[in-house]
Design an enzyme around this catalytic site. Structure first.
Site, PDB file in Angstrom:
ATOM      1  N   ARG A 102     -53.834  45.677  14.838  1.00 14.47           N
ATOM      2  CA  ARG A 102     -53.128  44.359  14.490  1.00 14.47           C
ATOM      3  C   ARG A 102     -53.007  43.796  13.049  1.00 14.47           C
ATOM      4  NH1 ARG A 102     -56.334  42.387  18.763  1.00 14.47           N
ATOM      5  NH2 ARG A 102     -55.110  42.394  20.936  1.00 14.47           N
ATOM      6  N   LYS A 124     -40.014  43.607   3.247  1.00 12.14           N
ATOM      7  CA  LYS A 124     -39.519  44.429   4.268  1.00 12.14           C
ATOM      8  C   LYS A 124     -40.187  45.584   4.590  1.00 12.14           C
ATOM      9  CE  LYS A 124     -34.561  42.643   4.199  1.00 12.14           C
ATOM     10  NZ  LYS A 124     -33.149  43.090   3.994  1.00 12.14           N
ATOM     11  N   GLU A 166     -29.638  49.803  -8.538  1.00 16.27           N
ATOM     12  CA  GLU A 166     -30.233  48.489  -8.009  1.00 16.27           C
ATOM     13  C   GLU A 166     -30.313  47.698  -9.200  1.00 16.27           C
ATOM     14  OE1 GLU A 166     -29.998  48.054  -4.986  1.00 16.27           O
ATOM     15  OE2 GLU A 166     -30.286  49.970  -4.049  1.00 16.27           O
ATOM     16  N   LYS A 204     -35.200  39.982  -8.234  1.00 13.72           N
ATOM     17  CA  LYS A 204     -35.247  40.207  -6.690  1.00 13.72           C
ATOM     18  C   LYS A 204     -36.399  39.215  -6.258  1.00 13.72           C
ATOM     19  CE  LYS A 204     -35.667  42.929  -2.883  1.00 13.72           C
ATOM     20  NZ  LYS A 204     -35.778  44.263  -2.197  1.00 13.72           N
ATOM     21  N   GLU A 214     -34.009  36.421   5.022  1.00 16.05           N
ATOM     22  CA  GLU A 214     -32.490  36.608   4.912  1.00 16.05           C
ATOM     23  C   GLU A 214     -31.568  35.840   5.879  1.00 16.05           C
ATOM     24  OE1 GLU A 214     -31.800  40.545   3.890  1.00 16.05           O
ATOM     25  OE2 GLU A 214     -30.032  40.801   5.131  1.00 16.05           O
ATOM     26  N   ARG A 218     -30.499  35.440   0.379  1.00 13.95           N
ATOM     27  CA  ARG A 218     -30.823  36.821   0.088  1.00 13.95           C
ATOM     28  C   ARG A 218     -29.750  38.109   0.387  1.00 13.95           C
ATOM     29  NH1 ARG A 218     -36.924  39.442   1.999  1.00 13.95           N
ATOM     30  NH2 ARG A 218     -36.196  41.643   1.190  1.00 13.95           N
ATOM     31  N   ASN A 222     -27.197  42.422  -0.876  1.00 11.68           N
ATOM     32  CA  ASN A 222     -26.634  43.571  -0.224  1.00 11.68           C
ATOM     33  C   ASN A 222     -25.170  43.879  -0.845  1.00 11.68           C
ATOM     34  OD1 ASN A 222     -28.392  43.730   1.650  1.00 11.68           O
ATOM     35  ND2 ASN A 222     -27.737  41.935   2.485  1.00 11.68           N
ATOM     36  N   HIS A 225     -23.592  47.068  -0.881  1.00 14.26           N
ATOM     37  CA  HIS A 225     -24.154  48.213   0.274  1.00 14.26           C
ATOM     38  C   HIS A 225     -23.327  48.131   1.601  1.00 14.26           C
ATOM     39  CE1 HIS A 225     -27.546  47.680  -2.247  1.00 14.26           C
ATOM     40  NE2 HIS A 225     -28.408  48.427  -1.549  1.00 14.26           N
ATOM     41  N   HIS A 229     -23.600  51.624   1.931  1.00 14.84           N
ATOM     42  CA  HIS A 229     -24.511  52.221   2.882  1.00 14.84           C
ATOM     43  C   HIS A 229     -23.739  53.299   3.950  1.00 14.84           C
ATOM     44  CE1 HIS A 229     -28.333  50.144   4.165  1.00 14.84           C
ATOM     45  NE2 HIS A 229     -28.730  51.497   3.789  1.00 14.84           N
ATOM     46  N   HIS A 244     -29.263  57.347  -2.078  1.00 16.02           N
ATOM     47  CA  HIS A 244     -28.881  55.887  -1.826  1.00 16.02           C
ATOM     48  C   HIS A 244     -28.327  55.185  -3.032  1.00 16.02           C
ATOM     49  CE1 HIS A 244     -29.243  51.888  -0.018  1.00 16.02           C
ATOM     50  NE2 HIS A 244     -29.752  51.343  -1.337  1.00 16.02           N
TER      51      HIS A 244
HETATM   52  N1  LIG Z   1     -37.965  47.642   1.655  1.00 15.26           N
HETATM   53  C1  LIG Z   1     -36.793  47.274   1.120  1.00 15.26           C
HETATM   54  O1  LIG Z   1     -36.428  46.171   0.740  1.00 15.26           O
HETATM   55  C2  LIG Z   1     -36.048  48.392   0.749  1.00 15.26           C
HETATM   56  C3  LIG Z   1     -34.985  48.445  -0.305  1.00 15.26           C
HETATM   57  C4  LIG Z   1     -34.512  49.418  -0.912  1.00 15.26           C
HETATM   58  C5  LIG Z   1     -34.611  50.835  -0.154  1.00 15.26           C
HETATM   59  N2  LIG Z   1     -35.633  50.883   0.730  1.00 15.26           N
HETATM   60  C6  LIG Z   1     -35.999  52.282   1.293  1.00 15.26           C
HETATM   61  O2  LIG Z   1     -36.380  52.934   0.345  1.00 15.26           O
HETATM   62  C7  LIG Z   1     -36.155  54.469   0.775  1.00 15.26           C
HETATM   63  C8  LIG Z   1     -35.617  55.026  -0.568  1.00 15.26           C
HETATM   64  O3  LIG Z   1     -36.725  54.939  -1.587  1.00 15.26           O
HETATM   65  P1  LIG Z   1     -36.742  56.101  -2.799  1.00 15.26           P
HETATM   66  O4  LIG Z   1     -35.464  56.189  -3.457  1.00 15.26           O
HETATM   67  O5  LIG Z   1     -37.952  55.904  -3.595  1.00 15.26           O
HETATM   68  O6  LIG Z   1     -36.779  57.691  -2.156  1.00 15.26           O
HETATM   69  P2  LIG Z   1     -38.114  58.532  -1.798  1.00 15.26           P
HETATM   70  O7  LIG Z   1     -39.215  57.654  -1.105  1.00 15.26           O
HETATM   71  O8  LIG Z   1     -37.587  59.306  -0.712  1.00 15.26           O
HETATM   72  O9  LIG Z   1     -38.396  59.033  -3.028  1.00 15.26           O
HETATM   73  C9  LIG Z   1     -37.379  59.899  -3.458  1.00 15.26           C
HETATM   74  C10 LIG Z   1     -38.186  61.296  -3.964  1.00 15.26           C
HETATM   75  O10 LIG Z   1     -38.944  61.202  -5.142  1.00 15.26           O
HETATM   76  C11 LIG Z   1     -40.169  61.730  -4.826  1.00 15.26           C
HETATM   77  N3  LIG Z   1     -41.088  61.104  -5.891  1.00 15.26           N
HETATM   78  C12 LIG Z   1     -41.536  59.941  -5.672  1.00 15.26           C
HETATM   79  N4  LIG Z   1     -42.371  59.451  -6.856  1.00 15.26           N
HETATM   80  C13 LIG Z   1     -42.285  60.535  -7.662  1.00 15.26           C
HETATM   81  C14 LIG Z   1     -42.638  60.647  -8.960  1.00 15.26           C
HETATM   82  N5  LIG Z   1     -43.167  59.747  -9.670  1.00 15.26           N
HETATM   83  N6  LIG Z   1     -42.579  61.825  -9.658  1.00 15.26           N
HETATM   84  C15 LIG Z   1     -41.922  62.910  -8.845  1.00 15.26           C
HETATM   85  N7  LIG Z   1     -41.235  62.690  -7.704  1.00 15.26           N
HETATM   86  C16 LIG Z   1     -41.308  61.652  -7.031  1.00 15.26           C
HETATM   87  C17 LIG Z   1     -40.623  61.820  -3.321  1.00 15.26           C
HETATM   88  O11 LIG Z   1     -41.370  62.607  -3.042  1.00 15.26           O
HETATM   89  C18 LIG Z   1     -39.080  61.996  -2.770  1.00 15.26           C
HETATM   90  O12 LIG Z   1     -38.901  63.375  -2.679  1.00 15.26           O
HETATM   91  C19 LIG Z   1     -35.227  54.310   1.839  1.00 15.26           C
HETATM   92  O13 LIG Z   1     -36.013  54.621   2.917  1.00 15.26           O
HETATM   93  C20 LIG Z   1     -34.804  52.923   1.775  1.00 15.26           C
HETATM   94  O14 LIG Z   1     -34.476  52.582   3.308  1.00 15.26           O
HETATM   95  C21 LIG Z   1     -36.410  49.734   0.994  1.00 15.26           C
HETATM   96 ZN   LIG Z   2     -30.102  49.636  -2.027  1.00 16.82          ZN
END
Ligand SMILES: NC(=O)c1ccc[n+]([C@@H]2O[C@H](COP(=O)([O-])OP(=O)(O)OC[C@H]3O[C@@H](n4cnc5c(N)ncnc54)[C@H](O)[C@@H]3O)[C@@H](O)[C@H]2O)c1
Ligand SMILES: [Zn+2]
Length: 344
Positions: A102, A124, A166, A204, A214, A218, A222, A225, A229, A244
């Site tokens: 929980r 999120k 971003e 942010k 949101e 907020r 987007n 996006h 997206h 992304h």
């Molecule tokens: N919660 C939110 O508000 C929010 C906002 C934007 C994106 N997201 C989510 O974030 C995700 C994308 O995140 P991301 O772009 O960080 O991708 P990711 O988490 O897939 O990381 C990208 C790659 O970088 C590697 N990596 C991470 N740190 C590293 C480092 N310091 N050195 C070398 N390699 C490294 C990882 O292993 C991976 O292969 C998506 O799932 C998206 O939905 C969430």
């Molecule tokens: Zn984004």
């Protein structure tokens, strides 16, 4: 709550007055290799839970694996879960912690640029479900977010540039002075990351704190996006999948065009935005822009829509955005055509 600086120091400060029953750290094969060494010594006894990197592993199946490892290690709800990785680990690890017994404490240590300026701020949390992104999840804030720009040293340049989209977005929607400064960086090697990360996180935070769930403002986060997206999803099935942030960079050009044709963004501003994005993202595959029908269907599947209408957030001017603008298919058709020519 969000600390920017050397991670070993901020982590030891955070842990100083806590008495957690145990500590788990979620990593993937890359963050285990490149990032864990920066915090291992500070942690004392801990359980490392390694998952496979990649969006395809952001799933309930991986959560089950995480929960199994935590249960086997006899972690209880008085423990701490540390999410050491990009947005995939942050979103999924936070979700796993929020459900485990929980809910237990978790902290985010984001290691990609995208997760430092975006994913780790705003509470999120989610995993993907069937073919839907971020479909099962909740809002829950971590105890703290520890950002260390040093993690970026090992990040592949393509991932760095993806996260930069971003940062550009935050300037465009809410801070013209920041956009003005960013647009002087002709290549990413000249960016002062600690400064840009701090300013971007502030934007942010400010937007999210005015509308945590949101309901309204907020939604301006987007920008880029709605179309971005859809291009990202479409490209995932192609030979040239977009990251992304790459898709969002293209989406921002398309949505800047709509901001000009449907709202008040000036032609000069549209051109400035387009030229800058073209300069930084000059080599992106653009074939997804040719697929209006598929892209429009994907836009219709966005969680942000209401009553069957496609809604988006657009710029009134650089530094000011608005939301809930309804788009027709013809608008999108013109925007994709403009973007294809502008970025080619
Ligand atoms: N919660 C939110 O508000 C929010 C906002 C934007 C994106 N997201 C989510 O974030 C995700 C994308 O995140 P991301 O772009 O960080 O991708 P990711 O988490 O897939 O990381 C990208 C790659 O970088 C590697 N990596 C991470 N740190 C590293 C480092 N310091 N050195 C070398 N390699 C490294 C990882 O292993 C991976 O292969 C998506 O799932 C998206 O939905 C969430
Ligand atoms: Zn984004």
């Amino acid at each position: 709550m969000i600390m920017i600086g050397e991670v070993s120091t901020s982590l030891s400060d955070y842990l100083a007055d806590k008495s957690y029953s145990s500590i788990g750290v979620i990593v993937d094969e890359k963050t285990r290799r490149y990032c864990l060494p920066l915090i291992e010594q500070t942690l004392g006894d801990h359980h490392v839970i390694e998952i496979m990197s990649g969006e395809e592993n952001k799933s309930l199946e991986t959560c089950q694996y995480i929960w199994t490892k935590m249960a086997n290690a006899k972690m209880d709800r008085h423990g701490l879960l540390i999410n050491l990785g990009g947005g995939v680990i942050g979103d999924m690890g936070g979700f796993a912690a929020s459900c485990y017994m929980r809910g237990m404490d978790f902290i985010q240590i984001p290691t990609t640029l995208l997760s430092q300026v975006d994913a780790s701020v705003g509470g999120k949390l989610a995993v993907d479900f069937q073919s839907y992104k971020n479909f099962i999840g909740l809002f829950c804030n971590p105890k703290t977010v520890l950002i260390d720009p040093k993690f970026l040293d090992t990040l592949p340049p393509r991932e760095l540039r993806s996260g930069y989209a971003e940062i550009i977005k935050h300037g465009l929607i809410h801070a013209k002075p920041i956009w003005d400064r960013l647009s002087t960086f002709t290549e990413l090697a000249t960016v002062d990351w600690p400064v840009e990360i701090a300013d971007s996180v502030e934007i942010k935070k400010e937007v999210v704190s005015s509308d945590p769930k949101e309901q309204g403002l907020r939604k301006i986060l987007n920008f880029g996006h709605t179309i971005g997206h859809a291009l990202e999803s479409f490209s995932l099935g192609s030979e040239e999948p977009l990251l992304h942030g790459e898709a969002i960079a293209i989406g921002m050009v398309a949505e800047a065009y709509l901001s000009h044709t449907l709202l008040s963004l000036s032609e000069i501003s549209l051109n400035t935005i387009t030229q800058y994005i073209k300069q930084i993202y000059h080599d992106l595959p653009l074939s997804s822009l040719d697929h209006l029908d598929e892209v429009f269907v994907l836009m219709g599947a966005d969680k942000k829509n209401k009553g069957g209408e496609v809604r988006t957030s657009l710029l009134k001017e650089i530094g000011e955005a608005t939301f809930d603008i309804t788009l027709q298919k013809e608008d999108v058709e013109r925007a994709l055509a403009f973007t294809k020519v502008a970025l080619s």
